[in-house]
Design a protein around this motif. Structure first.
Motif, PDB file in Angstrom:
ATOM      1  N   ASN A  39       1.010  -1.612   0.240  1.00  0.00           N
ATOM      2  CA  ASN A  39       0.066  -0.049  -0.184  1.00  0.00           C
ATOM      3  C   ASN A  39       0.924   0.759   0.267  1.00  0.00           C
ATOM      4  O   ASN A  39       2.022   1.352   0.865  1.00  0.00           O
ATOM      5  N   PRO A  42      -0.004   9.565   0.020  1.00  0.00           N
ATOM      6  CA  PRO A  42       0.605  10.511   0.997  1.00  0.00           C
ATOM      7  C   PRO A  42      -0.162  10.906   1.774  1.00  0.00           C
ATOM      8  O   PRO A  42      -1.386  11.295   1.734  1.00  0.00           O
ATOM      9  N   SER A  44       0.005  14.586   4.098  1.00  0.00           N
ATOM     10  CA  SER A  44       1.058  15.779   4.114  1.00  0.00           C
ATOM     11  C   SER A  44       0.484  16.646   5.510  1.00  0.00           C
ATOM     12  O   SER A  44       1.688  17.450   6.665  1.00  0.00           O
ATOM     13  N   PHE A  45       0.031  15.360   6.649  1.00  0.00           N
ATOM     14  CA  PHE A  45      -0.055  15.739   7.780  1.00  0.00           C
ATOM     15  C   PHE A  45       1.410  14.863   8.430  1.00  0.00           C
ATOM     16  O   PHE A  45       0.973  13.847   8.857  1.00  0.00           O
ATOM     17  N   ALA A  59      -0.303  11.597  10.183  1.00  0.00           N
ATOM     18  CA  ALA A  59      -1.668  11.516  10.676  1.00  0.00           C
ATOM     19  C   ALA A  59      -3.141  10.282   9.601  1.00  0.00           C
ATOM     20  O   ALA A  59      -3.439  11.907   8.921  1.00  0.00           O
ATOM     21  N   THR A  61      -6.646  11.160   8.761  1.00  0.00           N
ATOM     22  CA  THR A  61      -8.079  11.485   9.229  1.00  0.00           C
ATOM     23  C   THR A  61      -8.757  10.930   8.091  1.00  0.00           C
ATOM     24  O   THR A  61      -8.604  11.057   7.145  1.00  0.00           O
ATOM     25  N   LYS A  70      -8.243   4.161   6.924  1.00  0.00           N
ATOM     26  CA  LYS A  70      -7.495   4.305   6.311  1.00  0.00           C
ATOM     27  C   LYS A  70      -6.548   2.902   5.231  1.00  0.00           C
ATOM     28  O   LYS A  70      -6.481   2.645   7.069  1.00  0.00           O
ATOM     29  N   ASP A  71      -6.294   2.442   4.286  1.00  0.00           N
ATOM     30  CA  ASP A  71      -5.437   1.323   4.785  1.00  0.00           C
ATOM     31  C   ASP A  71      -3.857   1.927   5.691  1.00  0.00           C
ATOM     32  O   ASP A  71      -3.360   0.513   5.750  1.00  0.00           O
ATOM     33  N   SER A  72      -3.017   2.737   5.658  1.00  0.00           N
ATOM     34  CA  SER A  72      -2.345   2.391   5.810  1.00  0.00           C
ATOM     35  C   SER A  72      -2.095   2.782   7.112  1.00  0.00           C
ATOM     36  O   SER A  72      -0.544   1.889   7.228  1.00  0.00           O
ATOM     37  N   SER A  99      -3.104   8.438  -4.108  1.00  0.00           N
ATOM     38  CA  SER A  99      -4.020   9.435  -3.353  1.00  0.00           C
ATOM     39  C   SER A  99      -5.034   8.635  -4.075  1.00  0.00           C
ATOM     40  O   SER A  99      -6.319   8.974  -2.698  1.00  0.00           O
ATOM     41  N   ARG A 185       2.656  20.125  -0.067  1.00  0.00           N
ATOM     42  CA  ARG A 185       1.216  19.989  -0.386  1.00  0.00           C
ATOM     43  C   ARG A 185       1.237  21.444   0.190  1.00  0.00           C
ATOM     44  O   ARG A 185       1.396  22.396   1.084  1.00  0.00           O
TER      45      ARG A 185
HETATM   46  C1  LIG Z   1      -0.290  15.322  -0.431  1.00  0.00           C
HETATM   47  C2  LIG Z   1      -1.573  15.152   0.164  1.00  0.00           C
HETATM   48  C3  LIG Z   1      -1.187  14.848   0.533  1.00  0.00           C
HETATM   49  C4  LIG Z   1      -2.609  14.113   1.906  1.00  0.00           C
HETATM   50  N1  LIG Z   1      -1.906  14.078   3.044  1.00  0.00           N
HETATM   51  C5  LIG Z   1      -3.218  13.544   4.004  1.00  0.00           C
HETATM   52  C6  LIG Z   1      -3.352  13.260   5.325  1.00  0.00           C
HETATM   53  O1  LIG Z   1      -1.877  14.434   5.965  1.00  0.00           O
HETATM   54  N2  LIG Z   1      -3.757  12.885   6.050  1.00  0.00           N
HETATM   55  C7  LIG Z   1      -4.890  11.987   5.456  1.00  0.00           C
HETATM   56  O2  LIG Z   1      -6.237  11.262   6.237  1.00  0.00           O
HETATM   57  N3  LIG Z   1      -4.888  11.985   4.415  1.00  0.00           N
HETATM   58  C8  LIG Z   1      -4.447  12.722   3.234  1.00  0.00           C
HETATM   59  N4  LIG Z   1      -4.492  12.259   1.875  1.00  0.00           N
HETATM   60  C9  LIG Z   1      -5.625  11.468   0.800  1.00  0.00           C
HETATM   61  C10 LIG Z   1      -4.043  10.065   1.554  1.00  0.00           C
HETATM   62  O3  LIG Z   1      -3.733  10.126   0.347  1.00  0.00           O
HETATM   63  C11 LIG Z   1      -5.866   9.022   0.724  1.00  0.00           C
HETATM   64  O4  LIG Z   1      -7.018   9.450   1.870  1.00  0.00           O
HETATM   65  C12 LIG Z   1      -5.728   7.767   1.114  1.00  0.00           C
HETATM   66  O5  LIG Z   1      -6.202   7.639  -0.528  1.00  0.00           O
HETATM   67  C13 LIG Z   1      -5.471   6.783   1.820  1.00  0.00           C
HETATM   68  O6  LIG Z   1      -4.512   6.339   1.113  1.00  0.00           O
HETATM   69  P1  LIG Z   1      -5.097   4.805   2.422  1.00  0.00           P
HETATM   70  O7  LIG Z   1      -6.249   4.317   2.842  1.00  0.00           O
HETATM   71  O8  LIG Z   1      -4.283   3.237   1.262  1.00  0.00           O
HETATM   72  O9  LIG Z   1      -4.203   4.761   2.833  1.00  0.00           O
HETATM   73  C14 LIG Z   1      -3.126  13.059   0.960  1.00  0.00           C
HETATM   74  C15 LIG Z   1      -3.446  13.156  -0.184  1.00  0.00           C
HETATM   75  C16 LIG Z   1      -2.735  13.886  -1.170  1.00  0.00           C
HETATM   76  C17 LIG Z   1      -2.476  14.160  -2.852  1.00  0.00           C
END
Ligand SMILES: Cc1cc2nc3c(=O)[nH]c(=O)nc-3n(C[C@H](O)[C@H](O)[C@H](O)COP(=O)(O)O)c2cc1C
Length: 207
Positions: A39, A42, A44-45, A59, A61, A70-72, A99, A185
């Motif tokens: 997986n 990105p 940015s928190f 973080a 959120t 979220k998968d991460s 993303s 970001r």
């Molecule tokens: C530049 C960028 C920064 C992001 N920062 C965050 C963040 O800090 N926290 C968050 O929950 N999602 C953030 N997102 C959205 C996640 O990348 C997105 O929800 C992603 O699908 C999560 O993937 P996962 O379910 O595989 O963990 C960001 C997206 C982008 C493009």
């Protein structure tokens, strides 16, 4: 102007708060699930929050459309490891692709055409094309308050146990990060690229 975020009374179409806390570094977090499926997403928190030992946070959120975490977050808590890869200008489009909210177990890295390579210490792989990758052992998660119980806020902390740096970034014994051109970001859908830096020494002569 003055507004209170909880009251949504800025008078602007979009709450500008995230456009004020800038630039935010992007932790491009790679992880695996218990079946070893990759997986990548990105965040940015994201930042470094302690030196010794070196500790990072990111973080997650909110939740996925189906209400799941979220998968991460799920992967890191279950497997105990992640890698924070550096998102660079050259990799910006791939970063954006990763993303996408794919179903658990489907690799955003594959979707973005990115090759993943094994890490040295932790189980999670790293992005081969990224010039910097920080291998992290999961330390702990902290649940933060939320205004909507269906949209949890969590901070994940990891101990940086291994650091990969492309040798091409090292100039006179220091990292010249402008060679990597990291992206950061900004608010809305805006990004910054770090390709200029300036030097200022502290009054006490600190480095
Ligand atoms: C530049 C960028 C920064 C992001 N920062 C965050 C963040 O800090 N926290 C968050 O929950 N999602 C953030 N997102 C959205 C996640 O990348 C997105 O929800 C992603 O699908 C999560 O993937 P996962 O379910 O595989 O963990 C960001 C997206 C982008 C493009």
């Amino acid at each position: 102007m003055f507004y209170e975020p909880r009251l949504k009374n800025s008078g602007l179409a979009i709450d500008p708060l995230k456009a004020l806390i800038v630039p935010r570094p992007i932790g491009w977090i790679s992880s695996i699930d218990l079946e070893g499926r990759v997986n990548l997403a990105p965040f940015s928190f994201f930042n470094m929050v302690a030196d010794s030992p070196p500790i990072l946070m990111f973080a997650p959120t909110g939740a996925k459309a189906d209400g799941s975490r979220k998968d991460s977050l799920e992967n890191v808590e279950k497997v105990g490891a992640f890698v924070a890869n550096l998102a660079t200008y050259d990799l910006k489009d791939a970063m954006n692709v990763t993303s996408a909210p794919l179903p658990a177990g489907e690799s955003e890295a594959a979707k973005a055409g990115l090759e993943m390579v094994p890490s040295q210490i932790v189980a999670a792989p790293r992005v081969k094309a990224s010039p910097v990758a920080l291998e992290c052992r999961y330390l702990q998660s902290v649940s933060l308050p939320t205004l909507d119980p269906d949209q949890p806020n969590t901070v994940v902390f990891g101990d940086v146990v291994g650091v990969h740096i492309d040798d091409a970034l090292i100039v006179d014994g220091r990292v010249d990060i402008t060679r990597a051109r990291p992206i950061a970001r900004m608010g809305y859908s805006l990004y910054a690229v770090i390709d200029q830096v300036f030097k200022m020494t502290r009054p006490a002569g600190g480095a």
